[in-house]
Each structure stands twice: as C-alpha cells, then as structure tokens.
Design a protein around this motif. Sequence first.
Motif, short mmCIF file in Angstrom:
data_model
loop_
_atom_site.label_atom_id
_atom_site.label_comp_id
_atom_site.label_asym_id
_atom_site.label_seq_id
_atom_site.Cartn_x
_atom_site.Cartn_y
_atom_site.Cartn_z
N PRO A 30 58.18 16.18 80.24
CA PRO A 30 57.76 17.53 80.61
C PRO A 30 56.53 18.02 79.86
N VAL A 31 56.31 17.56 78.63
CA VAL A 31 55.14 18.00 77.87
C VAL A 31 53.87 17.57 78.58
N ILE A 37 53.21 21.82 86.14
CA ILE A 37 54.39 22.67 86.32
C ILE A 37 53.98 24.14 86.36
N SER A 38 53.10 24.53 85.44
CA SER A 38 52.68 25.94 85.41
C SER A 38 51.88 26.29 86.65
N ARG A 39 51.03 25.39 87.10
CA ARG A 39 50.23 25.65 88.29
C ARG A 39 51.11 25.78 89.53
N GLU A 40 52.07 24.87 89.67
CA GLU A 40 52.96 24.90 90.83
C GLU A 40 53.89 26.11 90.81
N GLY A 49 55.73 26.16 78.73
CA GLY A 49 56.07 25.47 77.49
C GLY A 49 57.41 25.89 76.92
N LEU A 50 57.89 27.05 77.33
CA LEU A 50 59.21 27.49 76.86
C LEU A 50 60.32 26.55 77.30
N MET A 51 60.12 25.89 78.45
CA MET A 51 61.18 24.98 78.90
C MET A 51 61.33 23.81 77.93
N VAL A 52 60.24 23.40 77.29
CA VAL A 52 60.32 22.34 76.30
C VAL A 52 60.93 22.87 75.01
N SER A 53 60.57 24.09 74.64
CA SER A 53 61.11 24.69 73.42
C SER A 53 62.61 24.93 73.53
N ILE A 54 63.05 25.35 74.69
CA ILE A 54 64.47 25.65 74.88
C ILE A 54 65.30 24.37 74.81
N THR A 55 64.82 23.28 75.42
CA THR A 55 65.58 22.03 75.33
C THR A 55 65.61 21.53 73.89
N GLY A 56 64.53 21.72 73.14
CA GLY A 56 64.53 21.34 71.72
C GLY A 56 65.51 22.17 70.92
#
Length: 79
Positions: A30-31, A37-40, A49-56
């Motif tokens: 995802p990174v 992802i943001s464009r779509e 980027g929050l989706m990566v932070s939340i999974t971490g």
Amino acid sequence: MTEKRKHNPWLLVIAVALGAFSLIIAEFLPVGLLPEISRESGITEGRAGLMVSITGLLAAIGAPVTAIMIGRLDRRFVW
C-alpha cells in the motif's frame, strides 16, 4: 503411552513463507500505491497514508496481545 506427532518440516517452511508474503503484501504494497489510491479515491495522499498508519497501529497492539495469549496456552498445542 503418549504418541509423538511427526510434523512435516516442509509444511512449516511453507507456513513461514506464506506468512512473510502476506506481511509484505499487507504492509509494504500500500505504501507504493498511495498516490494511485489517493487519486482514485479523491482524497489527499496524507489522508490515504492513514490507512498505512492504522494497520501499523493495529499490528503494534495485536502483536503483544497475541504473544501474551499464546504464552498462556499449553505448549503441546502451540507449534
């Protein structure tokens, strides 16, 4: 009389390989896709980027909880 279970060592190797593969896909892929992802999604890259932070964050909470729970189990049933 207790019977010793035989484990196929290749099954363990495959399990570790699948675990490593799923970790790479879930955490690192995802990174690299954040701009797309943001464009779509029509959102900023920071918000995507929050989706990566939340999974971490969930991994940081889940790892110790899992270790504690497995540590309390009978060792004969955890392999």
